[in-house]
Design a protein around this motif. Structure first.
Motif, mmCIF file in Angstrom:
data_model
loop_
_atom_site.group_PDB
_atom_site.id
_atom_site.type_symbol
_atom_site.label_atom_id
_atom_site.label_comp_id
_atom_site.label_asym_id
_atom_site.label_seq_id
_atom_site.Cartn_x
_atom_site.Cartn_y
_atom_site.Cartn_z
ATOM 1 N N GLY A 114 -51.410 -30.914 18.623
ATOM 2 C CA GLY A 114 -50.128 -30.401 18.160
ATOM 3 C C GLY A 114 -50.188 -28.893 18.036
ATOM 4 N N ASN A 115 -49.353 -28.331 17.188
ATOM 5 C CA ASN A 115 -49.432 -26.896 16.928
ATOM 6 C C ASN A 115 -49.693 -26.655 15.444
ATOM 7 O OD1 ASN A 115 -46.933 -27.133 15.578
ATOM 8 N ND2 ASN A 115 -45.800 -26.734 17.465
ATOM 9 N N MET A 116 -49.858 -25.403 15.092
ATOM 10 C CA MET A 116 -50.233 -25.062 13.720
ATOM 11 C C MET A 116 -49.154 -25.457 12.710
ATOM 12 S SD MET A 116 -53.247 -23.966 13.856
ATOM 13 C CE MET A 116 -53.393 -23.311 12.193
ATOM 14 N N ASP A 117 -47.885 -25.478 13.138
ATOM 15 C CA ASP A 117 -46.815 -25.843 12.220
ATOM 16 C C ASP A 117 -46.986 -27.271 11.713
ATOM 17 O OD1 ASP A 117 -45.629 -23.390 12.436
ATOM 18 O OD2 ASP A 117 -44.275 -23.987 14.051
ATOM 19 N N PHE A 118 -47.486 -28.144 12.560
ATOM 20 C CA PHE A 118 -47.679 -29.532 12.131
ATOM 21 C C PHE A 118 -48.725 -29.611 11.020
ATOM 22 C CE2 PHE A 118 -46.467 -30.972 16.659
ATOM 23 C CZ PHE A 118 -45.132 -30.788 16.365
ATOM 24 N N THR A 119 -49.792 -28.809 11.173
ATOM 25 C CA THR A 119 -50.850 -28.807 10.158
ATOM 26 C C THR A 119 -50.320 -28.270 8.832
ATOM 27 O OG1 THR A 119 -52.491 -28.463 11.891
ATOM 28 C CG2 THR A 119 -53.168 -27.989 9.628
ATOM 29 N N LYS A 120 -49.543 -27.178 8.912
ATOM 30 C CA LYS A 120 -49.001 -26.578 7.688
ATOM 31 C C LYS A 120 -47.976 -27.489 7.016
ATOM 32 C CE LYS A 120 -47.781 -22.783 9.761
ATOM 33 N NZ LYS A 120 -47.214 -21.415 9.985
ATOM 34 N N ASN A 121 -47.230 -28.222 7.822
ATOM 35 C CA ASN A 121 -46.201 -29.108 7.269
ATOM 36 C C ASN A 121 -46.728 -30.497 6.923
ATOM 37 O OD1 ASN A 121 -44.293 -27.100 7.569
ATOM 38 N ND2 ASN A 121 -43.653 -27.789 9.597
ATOM 39 N N ASN A 122 -48.043 -30.672 7.041
ATOM 40 C CA ASN A 122 -48.648 -31.973 6.728
ATOM 41 C C ASN A 122 -47.969 -33.083 7.531
ATOM 42 O OD1 ASN A 122 -50.428 -33.727 5.470
ATOM 43 N ND2 ASN A 122 -49.055 -34.103 3.743
ATOM 44 N N ALA A 123 -47.911 -32.876 8.848
ATOM 45 C CA ALA A 123 -47.237 -33.836 9.722
ATOM 46 C C ALA A 123 -48.051 -35.117 9.829
ATOM 47 C CB ALA A 123 -47.038 -33.231 11.107
ATOM 48 N N SER A 124 -47.361 -36.198 10.114
ATOM 49 C CA SER A 124 -48.001 -37.485 10.360
ATOM 50 C C SER A 124 -47.635 -37.930 11.770
ATOM 51 C CB SER A 124 -47.535 -38.528 9.345
ATOM 52 O OG SER A 124 -48.231 -39.741 9.519
#
Length: 265
Positions: free
Chosen positions: A48-58
């Motif tokens: 994914g991208n860094m935004d997913f990590t910051k947004n705690n994506a599932s």
């Protein structure tokens, strides 16, 4: 006027942000697109991208079986889900041994979707989790499971080698004995009826199979098909003769032509 321009600019930026978040890219890595798998429980991976990590994506992985003449995109959109699993924040999944078994010689489409983990609804009674805010998804990829060899042999002589067809033919000429034209053909995606023609050196059609004539009808299986054409067939006119060179051509449903030259011994 300045206020209106600023107002519409803010709306435009918000719309772009919304679209960017809704369709933020996820890159599928393993298996790569159109890969043929030799394992029963494959490994799936993506990034994914860094935004997913910051947004705690599932992440949720979804697999559907593809039907003849479908694209991966149309299959994902319209076919029933074969397998779906929430993976959490991880980007790897070994296909579970307790999941529905992937059938041999089938084509599947798969996709990974990212959801905002803060918007999930948990139903503890039904042990289900539902997400309400999708923030990204991948382009669907497709993969093919291992094909076992077909046992289909139609009036074939096992003592003779099988001709392998190709899209282009050079000066190589196969030798055919006893007027038994044996050839093998691999069908990767869907079973259908084989269409073939035999030409002489004048480019005259000597024999073509007719789906309405049972004796010339050839139904293919998934995987390798070992087939034979009896060149003693009374419908061949003029009859094939020793020392002459002929050409076999097979047409796929997509219109591709596969060929082979052969000589009667």
């Amino acid at each position: 006027m300045v206020f209106c321009l600023l107002f519409f600019r803010v709306i435009n930026l918000n719309a772009q942000t919304f679209l960017s978040n809704s369709f933020a890219p996820i890159q599928l890595t393993i298996p790569f697109n159109e890969q043929k798998l030799d394992v029963r429980y494959p490994l799936f991976s993506w990034s994914g991208n860094m935004d997913f990590t910051k947004n705690n994506a599932s992440y949720v992985i979804r697999i559907v079986e593809m039907y003849p003449y479908q694209t991966a995109q149309s299959a994902i959109l319209s076919n029933p889900v074969f397998f779906e699993k929430e993976v959490g924040a991880g980007t790897l999944l070994q296909y579970p041994v307790d999941a529905p078994a992937l059938s041999d010689c089938r084509i599947y489409a798969w996709q990974v979707i990212a959801y905002d983990n803060k918007t999930k609804i948990v139903d503890e009674r039904k042990y289900t989790v539902k997400y309400t805010n999708k923030i990204g998804q991948s382009e669907p990829y497709m993969f093919t499971t291992k094909c076992n060899q077909s046992a289909r042999i139609t009036n074939a002589s096992l003592t003779q080698p099988y001709i392998i067809l190709a899209k282009t033919v050079d000066n190589y000429v196969y030798r055919v004995e006893n007027k038994k034209l044996n050839f093998k053909y691999i069908e990767d995606y869907a079973a259908y009826e084989l269409k073939y023609k035999i030409y002489n050196w004048k480019r005259e059609v000597l024999l073509t199979n007719n789906p309405n004539v049972p004796s010339t009808k050839v139904a293919l299986d998934y995987g390798w098909n070992y087939l034979s054409v009896d060149l003693n067939n009374a419908e061949i006119n003029p009859p094939v003769a020793a020392g002459n060179i002929y050409q076999l051509e097979v047409e796929t449903p997509k219109g591709d032509i596969y060929k082979a030259k052969f000589e009667i011994q």
